[in-house]
Design a protein around this motif. Structure first.
Motif, mmCIF file in Angstrom:
data_model
loop_
_atom_site.group_PDB
_atom_site.id
_atom_site.type_symbol
_atom_site.label_atom_id
_atom_site.label_comp_id
_atom_site.label_asym_id
_atom_site.label_seq_id
_atom_site.Cartn_x
_atom_site.Cartn_y
_atom_site.Cartn_z
ATOM 1 N N ALA A 76 0.937 -1.175 0.018
ATOM 2 C CA ALA A 76 -0.115 -0.111 -0.141
ATOM 3 C C ALA A 76 1.024 1.254 -0.019
ATOM 4 O O ALA A 76 0.721 2.156 -0.640
ATOM 5 C CB ALA A 76 -0.859 0.135 1.232
ATOM 6 N N GLY A 77 1.932 1.347 0.761
ATOM 7 C CA GLY A 77 2.836 2.402 0.813
ATOM 8 C C GLY A 77 3.610 2.747 -0.475
ATOM 9 O O GLY A 77 3.565 3.716 -1.026
ATOM 10 N N HIS A 78 3.936 1.482 -1.210
ATOM 11 C CA HIS A 78 4.337 1.617 -2.645
ATOM 12 C C HIS A 78 3.646 2.421 -3.462
ATOM 13 O O HIS A 78 3.836 3.146 -4.288
ATOM 14 C CB HIS A 78 4.848 0.193 -3.084
ATOM 15 N N ILE A 115 1.290 7.468 -5.992
ATOM 16 C CA ILE A 115 0.145 8.387 -6.260
ATOM 17 C C ILE A 115 0.592 10.059 -5.960
ATOM 18 O O ILE A 115 0.372 10.806 -6.451
ATOM 19 C CB ILE A 115 -1.034 8.235 -5.425
ATOM 20 N N LEU A 116 1.541 10.173 -4.916
ATOM 21 C CA LEU A 116 1.864 11.356 -4.441
ATOM 22 C C LEU A 116 2.813 11.863 -5.305
ATOM 23 O O LEU A 116 3.102 12.918 -5.376
ATOM 24 C CB LEU A 116 2.505 11.194 -2.915
ATOM 25 N N ARG A 117 3.554 10.847 -6.032
ATOM 26 C CA ARG A 117 4.693 11.440 -6.863
ATOM 27 C C ARG A 117 4.176 11.887 -8.125
ATOM 28 O O ARG A 117 4.679 12.710 -9.130
ATOM 29 C CB ARG A 117 5.701 10.416 -7.270
ATOM 30 N N ASN A 169 -0.459 16.728 -0.517
ATOM 31 C CA ASN A 169 0.552 17.525 -1.264
ATOM 32 C C ASN A 169 1.889 16.711 -1.191
ATOM 33 O O ASN A 169 2.133 15.728 -0.400
ATOM 34 C CB ASN A 169 0.718 19.033 -0.545
ATOM 35 N N ARG A 170 2.498 16.433 -2.183
ATOM 36 C CA ARG A 170 3.531 15.621 -2.232
ATOM 37 C C ARG A 170 4.734 16.371 -1.515
ATOM 38 O O ARG A 170 5.133 17.523 -1.591
ATOM 39 C CB ARG A 170 4.182 15.800 -3.846
#
Length: 247
Positions: free
Chosen positions: A15-17, A22-24, A80-81
């Motif tokens: 999930a973190g990957h 998504i954030l990138r 936000n990233r």
């Protein structure tokens, strides 16, 4: 194939990957994320583990499942990233922003360093520093103001720091390539405060309004401060999230 670690359950690592993608900006709102079958195959895990990974993303409000279709990225503009995601984006693509984001450099100059910058960069009192101030837009809406600071002597080898043009590969990557100083690690300090007059104007806010402030310091291989940055986010465009194990 991505490698699994032992510090977190497998489904949380998966999930973190996907969350990082998504954030990138690798996965945009409306994009389909890997299916349970794809996750199970790519990560060499069971289908129930893949199901739990997607469920974790749904709980975080990052994705939604559509019956008979798949799982898709939601439109989450309050995420936000952070610097970590931007570094990853720059390493992978050579560009620091996704297609729907852009930055406008509004100041690029050498000035006398304020006291908090002197402390962060371990400068001597009265020394000067490079100041790059920018406004970041997402879909043409301002979502961040940030200022990066560098010791003034770095500008001798990295002259683009004092030009108002974009450094598309990322400012830190440019400094590393021109000076030979490599970044080793960084830390972020997160706080909230009331917006100043300039921030109220940029974000179109009426005061008083709270903003999120992230102070970010990068250290080189010799543990010397290389960059200090301060980013400010409006109240309707950020959240603070951290994932960790209890036992």
């Amino acid at each position: 194939m991505p490698e699994l670690e032992q510090s977190l359950p497998k489904y949380l690592q998966i999930a973190g990957h996907i969350r990082d993608r998504i954030l990138r900006g690798d996965l945009q709102p409306g994009d389909e994320v890997p299916s349970e079958r794809q996750i199970a195959s790519e990560w060499n895990v069971s289908r129930p583990t893949a199901t739990k990974a997607l469920e974790a993303l749904r709980v975080q409000g990052l994705v939604e499942s559509r019956r008979g279709s798949g799982t898709y990225v939601l439109n989450r503009y309050d995420l936000n990233r952070r610097a970590r995601e931007r570094y990853q984006k720059a390493d992978q693509t050579g560009r620091i922003y996704p297609p729907n984001e852009r930055a406008e450099i509004v100041a690029a100059e050498i000035v006398e360093a304020p006291a908090h910058v002197v402390e962060a960069l371990a400068l001597g009192s009265g020394q000067r520093a490079v100041r790059r101030h920018r406004i970041t837009y997402r879909d043409d809406q301002p979502v961040e103001t940030s200022t990066s600071w560098y010791p003034a002597d770095i500008a001798d080898r990295a002259p683009r720091l004092v030009e108002r043009g974009r450094i598309r590969e990322g400012t830190l990557a440019y400094v590393e390539s021109t000076t030979g100083r490599r970044a080793r690690h960084a830390y972020d300090r997160v706080a909230a405060r009331l917006a100043g007059e300039e921030e109220l104007a940029v974000f179109g806010l009426t005061g008083p309004a709270a903003v999120l402030v992230v102070r970010h310091v990068v250290f080189d291989l010799d543990e010397r401060p290389l960059e200090f940055a301060e980013a400010v986010y409006p109240p309707d465009a950020w959240t603070y999230e951290q994932q960790y194990t209890i036992h």
